[in-house]
Write a protein that holds these residues in place. Structure first.
Motif, short mmCIF file in Angstrom:
data_model
loop_
_atom_site.label_atom_id
_atom_site.label_comp_id
_atom_site.label_asym_id
_atom_site.label_seq_id
_atom_site.Cartn_x
_atom_site.Cartn_y
_atom_site.Cartn_z
N UNK A 154 1.06 4.21 -1.15
CA UNK A 154 0.28 4.38 -2.44
C UNK A 154 0.21 3.27 -3.40
N UNK A 155 1.42 2.15 -3.42
CA UNK A 155 1.42 1.52 -4.35
C UNK A 155 0.42 0.31 -3.94
N UNK A 156 0.16 0.26 -2.53
CA UNK A 156 -0.85 -0.86 -2.11
C UNK A 156 -2.26 -0.47 -2.21
N UNK A 157 -2.54 0.72 -2.91
CA UNK A 157 -4.01 1.22 -3.27
C UNK A 157 -4.26 0.31 -4.43
N UNK A 170 -2.82 5.80 5.26
CA UNK A 170 -2.76 7.14 4.38
C UNK A 170 -3.60 8.17 5.19
N UNK A 171 -4.63 7.86 5.68
CA UNK A 171 -5.63 8.82 6.39
C UNK A 171 -5.15 9.11 7.74
N UNK A 172 -4.32 8.15 8.31
CA UNK A 172 -3.70 8.21 9.59
C UNK A 172 -2.64 9.21 9.53
N UNK A 180 -0.34 13.56 -2.61
CA UNK A 180 -0.26 12.29 -3.33
C UNK A 180 -1.77 11.59 -3.64
N UNK A 181 -2.63 11.80 -2.68
CA UNK A 181 -3.91 11.30 -3.13
C UNK A 181 -4.77 12.06 -4.08
#
Length: 272
Positions: A154-157, A170-172, A180-181
């Motif tokens: 999530x941080x990498x978003x 995240x989709x995987x 979280x999304x």
């Protein structure tokens, strides 16, 4: 004659006793042998387990050495084998393979780390600090169903360069990343909101429909557009009704996209 007969009669019991003793000894010996045979397999079984463990250990070391082979095909096969072994001792060598000069080796190393699973999480999170392998570490984390991978991904978003890799990861993960999304849809960072919408549209879970409908009122035109596209991807009838007001959206691109979505939906039966 009587004495001879007596001698013969006296000798008979002695011979009989000797034969009986011999037979008894033989039976005892056989019984003893059977007992010994029963103990030996247990010892052999333990020894066999030890040998098998040593064999696996030796095989891991062999495959680790093959990761240094000059032939990329050999390195690729070694990485595949280490992943299939699924042993935590395979984690470090597979992480090193993420730096391999051949993309095909890196690809199977990512898959291999996913097969190893949770034992690989800690080292992969540390690799996120390394720009050279961050992309591959993100991909590997997306293949591991472990709660510890969610915060780092999530941080990498928020990272412009790796946000798309994070979305793919995240989709995987799918369902484990859903809550979280959805929470990220309320993030102050516009980029995070956009990426969350994109990810939810690709995961296609009905749980995201209501939060995505709320995003149709976002101040950013691209987020409104993406939310409409995400609802189209999920295909729920609630989405059809919700996007109709966007036919009057102030942004021309949004209006055009919604028109196409609704036209496409008219040709399809409504979802129940």
């Amino acid at each position: 004659m009587d004495q001879s007969r007596q001698n013969e009669e006296g000798a008979t019991p002695a011979v009989s006793e000797t034969v009986t003793d011999a037979f008894t000894d033989q039976v005892a010996a056989e019984l003893t042998g059977e007992q010994a045979a029963r103990v030996e397999p247990a010892a052999e079984s333990t020894e066999q387990v030890v040998l098998e463990e040593e064999k696996v250990k030796d095989e891991i070391e062999i495959q680790i050495d093959l990761l240094k082979d000059p032939d990329w095909v050999v390195r690729r096969e070694a990485a595949i084998t280490l992943g299939e072994m699924g042993d935590e001792r395979c984690v470090e060598p597979l992480c090193r393979a993420l730096r391999d000069g051949d993309w095909q080796v890196r690809e199977v190393a990512i898959e291999g780390l996913g097969q190893v699973g949770s034992p690989a999480v800690e080292l992969l999170i540390k690799l996120l600090r390394d720009w050279d392998v961050r992309k591959y570490a993100i991909a590997a984390l997306g293949k591991i169903r472990d709660e510890r991978v969610l915060d780092p991904l999530m941080l990498q978003l928020r990272n412009d360069e790796f946000k798309d890799d994070a979305v793919n990861a995240l989709v995987e993960l799918g369902q484990p990343a859903l809550s979280r999304l959805i929470k990220a849809l309320k993030d102050k960072d516009e980029t995070v909101r956009k990426q969350a919408v994109l990810a939810l549209g690709r995961i296609k879970e009905s749980e995201a429909i209501t939060p995505l409908i709320e995003m149709l009122a976002d101040s950013d035109w691209f987020i409104r557009l993406t939310a409409a596209a995400a609802l189209e991807a999920i295909g729920d009838d609630r989405g059809r009704t919700a996007i109709k007001p966007l036919m009057k959206d102030p942004d021309l691109v949004v209006r055009m996209r919604v028109e196409r979505i609704l036209a496409k939906w008219k040709k399809q039966p409504a979802a129940t």
